[in-house]
Write a protein that holds these residues in place. Structure first.
Motif, short mmCIF file in Angstrom:
data_model
loop_
_atom_site.label_atom_id
_atom_site.label_comp_id
_atom_site.label_asym_id
_atom_site.label_seq_id
_atom_site.Cartn_x
_atom_site.Cartn_y
_atom_site.Cartn_z
N TYR A 103 -2.76 11.16 -6.07
CA TYR A 103 -1.41 10.89 -5.57
C TYR A 103 -0.90 9.56 -6.13
N LEU A 104 -1.75 8.54 -6.12
CA LEU A 104 -1.35 7.24 -6.67
C LEU A 104 -1.07 7.34 -8.16
N PHE A 105 -1.90 8.12 -8.88
CA PHE A 105 -1.68 8.34 -10.31
C PHE A 105 -0.34 9.04 -10.53
N MET A 106 -0.04 10.03 -9.70
CA MET A 106 1.23 10.76 -9.81
C MET A 106 2.41 9.80 -9.59
N LEU A 107 2.29 8.90 -8.62
CA LEU A 107 3.37 7.93 -8.38
C LEU A 107 3.58 7.03 -9.59
N ARG A 108 2.48 6.53 -10.16
CA ARG A 108 2.59 5.67 -11.35
C ARG A 108 3.21 6.43 -12.52
N GLU A 109 2.76 7.67 -12.70
CA GLU A 109 3.27 8.52 -13.77
C GLU A 109 4.78 8.75 -13.60
N THR A 110 5.20 9.01 -12.39
CA THR A 110 6.60 9.27 -12.09
C THR A 110 7.44 8.02 -12.32
N ARG A 111 6.91 6.85 -11.89
CA ARG A 111 7.64 5.60 -12.10
C ARG A 111 7.79 5.30 -13.59
N ARG A 112 6.72 5.50 -14.34
CA ARG A 112 6.78 5.24 -15.79
C ARG A 112 7.81 6.14 -16.45
N ALA A 113 7.84 7.39 -16.05
CA ALA A 113 8.81 8.33 -16.63
C ALA A 113 10.22 7.90 -16.30
N GLY A 114 10.43 7.37 -15.11
CA GLY A 114 11.75 6.91 -14.70
C GLY A 114 12.17 5.64 -15.41
N VAL A 115 11.21 4.73 -15.64
CA VAL A 115 11.51 3.46 -16.30
C VAL A 115 11.79 3.69 -17.78
N ASN A 116 11.03 4.58 -18.42
CA ASN A 116 11.16 4.80 -19.84
C ASN A 116 12.26 5.76 -20.22
N ARG A 117 12.91 6.35 -19.24
CA ARG A 117 13.96 7.32 -19.51
C ARG A 117 15.20 6.59 -20.03
N PRO A 118 15.73 6.98 -21.20
CA PRO A 118 16.95 6.32 -21.71
C PRO A 118 18.16 6.68 -20.85
N ASN A 145 0.85 -1.19 0.00
CA ASN A 145 0.00 0.00 0.00
C ASN A 145 0.90 1.25 0.00
N PRO A 146 0.98 1.96 -1.12
CA PRO A 146 1.87 3.13 -1.17
C PRO A 146 1.41 4.28 -0.29
N LEU A 147 0.18 4.25 0.20
CA LEU A 147 -0.30 5.30 1.09
C LEU A 147 -0.01 5.00 2.56
N HIS A 148 0.39 3.76 2.85
CA HIS A 148 0.63 3.37 4.24
C HIS A 148 1.77 4.19 4.85
N GLY A 149 1.49 4.79 5.98
CA GLY A 149 2.50 5.57 6.68
C GLY A 149 2.60 7.02 6.24
N LEU A 150 1.87 7.40 5.21
CA LEU A 150 1.89 8.79 4.75
C LEU A 150 0.77 9.58 5.41
N THR A 151 1.09 10.78 5.79
CA THR A 151 0.05 11.65 6.32
C THR A 151 -0.63 12.37 5.16
N LEU A 152 -1.83 12.84 5.43
CA LEU A 152 -2.55 13.61 4.42
C LEU A 152 -1.75 14.86 4.05
N GLU A 153 -1.10 15.44 5.02
CA GLU A 153 -0.28 16.63 4.76
C GLU A 153 0.85 16.31 3.78
N ALA A 154 1.50 15.16 3.95
CA ALA A 154 2.58 14.77 3.06
C ALA A 154 2.06 14.55 1.63
N ILE A 155 0.86 13.97 1.52
CA ILE A 155 0.27 13.72 0.21
C ILE A 155 -0.03 15.04 -0.49
#
Length: 93
Positions: free
Chosen positions: A76-91, A17-27
């Motif tokens: 927030y979850l969408f942003m994490l997925r988007e960020t991971r995809r950008a990192g994976v696809n980066r040459p 769960n990527p939200l586990h341990g995160l506060t609403l403020e951090a999100i």
């Protein structure tokens, strides 16, 4: 003779769960850093993001409004997925 005591039962972990341990403020802070207030207000059109936005006013609203909090957590979850995809696809440079 007493039976040996068993170890305490551990609650199930939320390792996936990527939200586990995160506060609403951090999100909210991460979303503002990524999208800015204007971008956040476009994606989730609520007054706390569009009219004189601030972290404290947003937190107050989101804690009282479950549907809005769900939208924020989803973005927030969408942003994490988007960020991971950008990192994976980066040459490699």
């Amino acid at each position: 003779m007493q039976a040996p005591s068993s170890p305490p039962i551990q609650p199930p972990t939320q390792a996936h769960n990527p939200l586990h341990g995160l506060t609403l403020e951090a999100i909210v802070t991460a979303l503002v850093a990524h999208y800015g207030w204007a971008g956040l207000g476009e994606r989730i059109p609520v007054r706390c993001f569009t009219l004189d936005p601030s972290i404290p006013s947003s937190l107050k609203f989101l804690r009282k409004t479950p549907w809005a909090r769900e939208k924020v957590e989803g973005l927030y979850l969408f942003m994490l997925r988007e960020t991971r995809r950008a990192g994976v696809n980066r040459p490699n440079a």
